[in-house]
Motif scaffolding. Structure first.
Motif, PDB file in Angstrom:
ATOM      1  N   TRP A  58       0.870  -1.249   0.083  1.00 53.23           N
ATOM      2  CA  TRP A  58      -0.150  -0.052   0.093  1.00 53.23           C
ATOM      3  C   TRP A  58       1.006   1.287  -0.104  1.00 53.23           C
ATOM      4  O   TRP A  58       0.510   2.328  -0.402  1.00 53.23           O
ATOM      5  N   VAL A  59       2.056   1.465   0.326  1.00 53.28           N
ATOM      6  CA  VAL A  59       3.062   2.381   0.457  1.00 53.28           C
ATOM      7  C   VAL A  59       3.349   2.819  -1.044  1.00 53.28           C
ATOM      8  O   VAL A  59       3.365   4.235  -0.935  1.00 53.28           O
ATOM      9  N   TYR A  66       5.767   9.790   7.989  1.00 53.65           N
ATOM     10  CA  TYR A  66       5.920   8.988   9.438  1.00 53.65           C
ATOM     11  C   TYR A  66       4.864   9.015  10.386  1.00 53.65           C
ATOM     12  O   TYR A  66       4.541   7.890  10.973  1.00 53.65           O
ATOM     13  N   ARG A  67       4.347  10.436  10.584  1.00 52.99           N
ATOM     14  CA  ARG A  67       3.316  10.421  11.857  1.00 52.99           C
ATOM     15  C   ARG A  67       2.052   9.562  11.564  1.00 52.99           C
ATOM     16  O   ARG A  67       1.351   9.172  12.435  1.00 52.99           O
ATOM     17  N   SER A  68       1.517   9.834  10.301  1.00 55.81           N
ATOM     18  CA  SER A  68       0.175   9.129   9.844  1.00 55.81           C
ATOM     19  C   SER A  68       0.427   7.507   9.673  1.00 55.81           C
ATOM     20  O   SER A  68      -0.696   6.851  10.013  1.00 55.81           O
ATOM     21  N   PHE A  75      -3.651   9.096   0.008  1.00 54.85           N
ATOM     22  CA  PHE A  75      -3.778   8.041  -1.033  1.00 54.85           C
ATOM     23  C   PHE A  75      -3.632   8.972  -2.435  1.00 54.85           C
ATOM     24  O   PHE A  75      -4.128  10.140  -2.483  1.00 54.85           O
ATOM     25  N   VAL A  76      -2.586   8.685  -3.263  1.00 56.26           N
ATOM     26  CA  VAL A  76      -2.186   9.265  -4.356  1.00 56.26           C
ATOM     27  C   VAL A  76      -2.389   8.364  -5.592  1.00 56.26           C
ATOM     28  O   VAL A  76      -1.776   8.986  -6.738  1.00 56.26           O
ATOM     29  N   GLY A  77      -2.744   7.141  -5.464  1.00 52.54           N
ATOM     30  CA  GLY A  77      -3.078   6.343  -6.711  1.00 52.54           C
ATOM     31  C   GLY A  77      -1.589   5.931  -7.472  1.00 52.54           C
ATOM     32  O   GLY A  77      -0.678   5.578  -6.593  1.00 52.54           O
TER      33      GLY A  77
END
Length: 325
Positions: A58-59, A66-68, A75-77
């Motif tokens: 998913w990365v 880092y925080r999220s 999400f950027v597709g």
């Protein structure tokens, strides 16, 4: 009597098959508990290090924060995949990576089979053990040390090669400014380091060949070359095909340690030595964009999976017994 014995054995086999077909799944598991227990470490290893990390794919589709965390990032597709396509280097990088891996796979397997057959023909067990040990040692040498070794061999100012050329009054060689010579150098270094390890598998396969077949061929007047051609090589076909199929799965993934430690950041050599891993490493180290690196890894995995499926399909059509599934 032989006919009766064969008939009785066939009846026993049929009875065993009928008995096994009546067993439940858990009964079969209990009967094979020793074999399953032996397989357990490998199953646990692949589950932990190959299947559990799969959600990390998913990365490749998010702008990692880092925080999220992975699943909390935006999400950027397919935006991360634009990195390779818009760089204008995708074709050359993929071509370099595939061509190097093809050379490694084909030449590596041919040389490994050749070495295994040579060792099998040697009658001195002491010589075979010493030879295997010497050939096996380079495999355990760190890629960093290999890079240093190559540098001290080919360095223009004080390299071993140029020291000899200078002593003979010949023109000094400048390999670190000539990109055309490095495909051959990298292939030679790879073969030097990997052949001893790869030959062990083929040597073990040769040891598994029925000795009576070789003895019968010798009695019939077959010489060494004929035994190799008509008995040993056909017996190795299955092993060769399976290892090639496994190797083709990583044909789009380059040997980062080998290329980076030998070539480093010498931009004069990038035209013939730059592969996907080294290019992504240089690009991501500037902005620490792990999403881009994950996108490239997914791209390589998908291409490798497709190649394995296609090749396995072709092998299954030609020789069904040698296919993976």
């Amino acid at each position: 009597m032989n006919g009766e014995e064969g008939f009785m054995k066939s009846k026993e086999k049929v009875a065993v098959k009928k008995y096994k077909s009546k067993l439940t799944f858990w009964q079969k598991v209990w009967q094979s508990r020793i074999l399953l227990l032996m397989c357990l470490p490998a199953v646990v290893f692949f589950f932990m290090f190959s299947y559990m990390p799969m959600p990390g794919i998913w990365v490749a589709f998010v702008k990692y924060n880092y925080r999220s965390g992975i699943f909390g990032s935006k999400f950027v597709g397919f935006q991360n995949f634009k990195f390779l396509f818009t760089s204008g280097k995708l074709l050359s990088l993929t071509t370099n990576t595939i061509l190097y891996n093809l050379a490694f796979i084909i030449l590596g397997n041919v040389l490994a089979v050749f070495v295994a057959i040579l060792l099998n023909e040697v009658r001195s067990k002491y010589f075979v053990k010493v030879s295997q040990t010497i050939m096996f040692l380079p495999y355990f040498i760190s890629q960093v040390l290999v890079g240093i070794l190559v540098y001290y061999l080919l360095n223009y100012d004080s390299g071993f090669v140029n020291s000899i050329l200078g002593a003979l009054g010949l023109e000094l060689w400048q390999p670190y400014s000539d990109a055309s010579v490095w495909p051959a150098i990298l292939i030679i270094v790879y073969l030097w380091q990997q052949t001893g390890y790869n030959s062990v598998v083929y040597f073990a396969a040769i040891m598994g060949i029925d000795e009576s077949m070789l003895e019968a061929a010798k009695v019939d007047g077959a010489n060494g070359f004929q035994r190799i051609r008509y008995i040993i090589l056909p017996s190795l076909k299955g092993t060769i095909v399976i290892l090639l199929l496994f190797a083709l799965g990583g044909i789009v993934k380059g040997n980062f340690g080998l290329f980076y430690n030998i070539i480093g950041t010498n931009s004069l050599l990038y035209s013939t030595t730059d592969i996907i891993e080294t290019y992504v490493y240089r690009a991501t180290m500037t902005d620490f964009n792990f999403s881009t690196a994950s996108a490239v890894g997914l791209y390589q995995s998908v291409i490798g999976f497709v190649i394995v499926m296609v090749v396995n399909f072709v092998v299954k059509k030609i020789e069904p017994d040698y296919s993976l599934f």
